[in-house]
Design an enzyme around this catalytic site. Structure first.
Site, PDB file in Angstrom:
ATOM      1  N   CYS A 209      86.213  22.757  10.688  1.00 43.81           N
ATOM      2  CA  CYS A 209      86.250  21.352  10.298  1.00 43.81           C
ATOM      3  C   CYS A 209      85.785  20.468  11.452  1.00 43.81           C
ATOM      4  O   CYS A 209      86.349  20.503  12.546  1.00 43.81           O
ATOM      5  CB  CYS A 209      87.653  20.939   9.879  1.00 43.81           C
TER       6      CYS A 209
ATOM      7  N   LYS B 199      86.865  31.066   8.634  1.00 46.84           N
ATOM      8  CA  LYS B 199      85.615  30.316   8.503  1.00 46.84           C
ATOM      9  C   LYS B 199      85.431  29.498   9.781  1.00 46.84           C
ATOM     10  O   LYS B 199      86.319  28.730  10.157  1.00 46.84           O
ATOM     11  CB  LYS B 199      85.657  29.390   7.284  1.00 46.84           C
TER      12      LYS B 199
ATOM     13  N   HIS C 216      79.371  29.000   9.429  1.00 49.18           N
ATOM     14  CA  HIS C 216      78.501  27.844   9.220  1.00 49.18           C
ATOM     15  C   HIS C 216      77.800  27.617  10.559  1.00 49.18           C
ATOM     16  O   HIS C 216      78.399  27.080  11.494  1.00 49.18           O
ATOM     17  CB  HIS C 216      79.322  26.625   8.816  1.00 49.18           C
TER      18      HIS C 216
ATOM     19  N   ASN D  61      76.865  30.359   5.619  1.00 50.29           N
ATOM     20  CA  ASN D  61      77.048  29.031   5.045  1.00 50.29           C
ATOM     21  C   ASN D  61      76.065  28.062   5.707  1.00 50.29           C
ATOM     22  O   ASN D  61      76.066  27.931   6.925  1.00 50.29           O
ATOM     23  CB  ASN D  61      78.491  28.582   5.281  1.00 50.29           C
ATOM     24  N   GLY D  62      75.228  27.411   4.895  1.00 46.85           N
ATOM     25  CA  GLY D  62      74.300  26.413   5.438  1.00 46.85           C
ATOM     26  C   GLY D  62      72.873  26.613   4.967  1.00 46.85           C
ATOM     27  O   GLY D  62      72.462  27.715   4.590  1.00 46.85           O
TER      28      GLY D  62
ATOM     29  N   GLU E 124      78.089  21.190  -0.273  1.00 45.69           N
ATOM     30  CA  GLU E 124      77.683  19.904  -0.841  1.00 45.69           C
ATOM     31  C   GLU E 124      76.664  20.029  -1.965  1.00 45.69           C
ATOM     32  O   GLU E 124      76.715  19.276  -2.937  1.00 45.69           O
ATOM     33  CB  GLU E 124      77.158  18.991   0.272  1.00 45.69           C
TER      34      GLU E 124
END
Length: 356
Positions: free
Chosen positions: A114, A162, A193, A226-227, A251
């Site tokens: 985060c 993550k 990510h 992720n990404g 997103e």
């Protein structure tokens, strides 16, 4: 318990990973879905917060309705004892619901990615990636393993992690080194990510897929990338370049919840499908969450339409699901007709969307 299918994963998103949205993505190709990041302190101290998320995790099963697929409950924090207590609170509640099948199983995840300001102020999430915090994180990971082994024989959930890239001031190999330590601490899979943490800009440039590929080669446990996903072609390209065991999307999934099915849905029809799920599962998603999802669905494909600003100003005036349905079926349909759409089902004219 065996690991879930990690092929296509709906990412954890604050106030957007509600059960109706998770179910929508799993109807359309997602093999696994995460809850939003949950605050352990609130789970322990705020009864309303705890009960709200318990409802979210157990919807539909009182009637024997097994519509929910595998779900990962993501926790954050920097206090191992608090995280473990909160994990027991959630997992104990879930494992006591008359026994869970494989399709309704719950798993745990520790958030180490985060980038938001509250994570920096609270010193958790992506702000635990500096080397000075590695011993603390390893302890949290080991505590999670203890938690997993202590669970009821009906549910023994694996625990994942993550994370983002370690700080740019660290050696380039730091992320892989850290992930190896997490594997040794008991992580059952690792999601990367591959961007650095930034409170000001959550996405600074493209994700570094080379690091994901290096991580995949270094770890024995599965690795999820992720990404860098905007389209179905991006999903396939990411998987080919990284050789990851799975792809996580965030997103972009908010705009197109059908991306894992290689489908660009009619924005009104997918909005109505989501609203129907919300009616089937009442009191789980807040009105604000529902409104935001519908706005994302329409915006993703129609933000350049001349009527879109009218839609954005009209949507907040809706007082409930039925008002939103009425808006979609009447005004939005009429506005799209004025845009020379002859076939409201095909809606090919609305497949263009902004990449801004």
């Amino acid at each position: 318990m065996a690991l879930p299918d990690l092929t296509y994963i709906a990412a954890p998103m604050i106030k957007q990973s509600d059960a109706p949205f998770r179910l929508l993505t799993q109807r359309h190709g997602a093999t696994l879905a995460y809850t939003q990041m949950l605050d352990p302190h609130k789970l322990l101290e705020d009864r309303d917060y705890l009960e709200f998320h318990q409802r979210d995790l157990t919807f539909g099963r009182d009637a024997g309705n097994e519509t929910d697929g595998p779900v990962v409950v993501q926790l954050c924090g920097n206090d191992p004892e608090i995280i473990v207590q909160a994990g027991k609170k959630i997992q104990g509640f879930c494992s006591g619901i008359g026994g869970l099948t494989e399709s309704t199983a719950k798993f745990l995840d520790l958030n180490l990615g985060c980038p938001q300001e509250h994570a920096r102020e609270g010193h958790y999430g992506g702000y635990l990636l500096a080397k000075k915090d590695w011993p603390l994180v390893q302890t949290i990971g080991k505590q999670h393993v203890i938690l997993v082994s202590a669970m009821s024989h009906l549910l023994q959930p694996p625990t994942s992690v993550k994370l983002r890239l370690c700080p740019s001031s660290s050696p380039p190999s730091s992320t892989v080194e850290f992930a190896t330590l997490l594997e040794q601490a008991g992580a059952s899979w690792v999601t990367l990510h591959a961007r650095h943490v930034s409170a000001r800009r959550r996405r600074q440039g493209a994700a570094d897929l080379d690091v994901v590929r290096t991580l995949k080669a270094a770890l024995r446990v599965p690795v999820v990338s992720n990404g860098n996903v905007r389209t179905w072609e991006d999903v396939q390209r990411n998987k080919k370049e990284t050789r990851a065991d799975g792809i996580m999307v965030g997103e972009t999934l908010l705009g197109n919840p059908c991306i894992f099915a290689n489908v660009i849905p009619d924005p009104v029809q997918v909005s109505l499908e989501y609203l129907e799920i919300c009616k089937e599962l009442p009191d789980i998603a807040t009105h604000k969450t529902i409104e935001t999802h519908v706005r994302h669905f329409i915006e993703f494909q129609c933000s350049r339409r001349p009527w879109y600003n009218k839609f954005r100003t009209t949507l907040p005036a809706c007082e409930g699901i039925h008002d939103i349905e009425h808006l979609l079926r009447t005004k939005v349909t009429r506005w799209r007709g004025k845009a020379a759409l002859k076939n409201h089902d095909a809606c090919t004219d609305d497949l263009e969307y902004t990449t801004d």
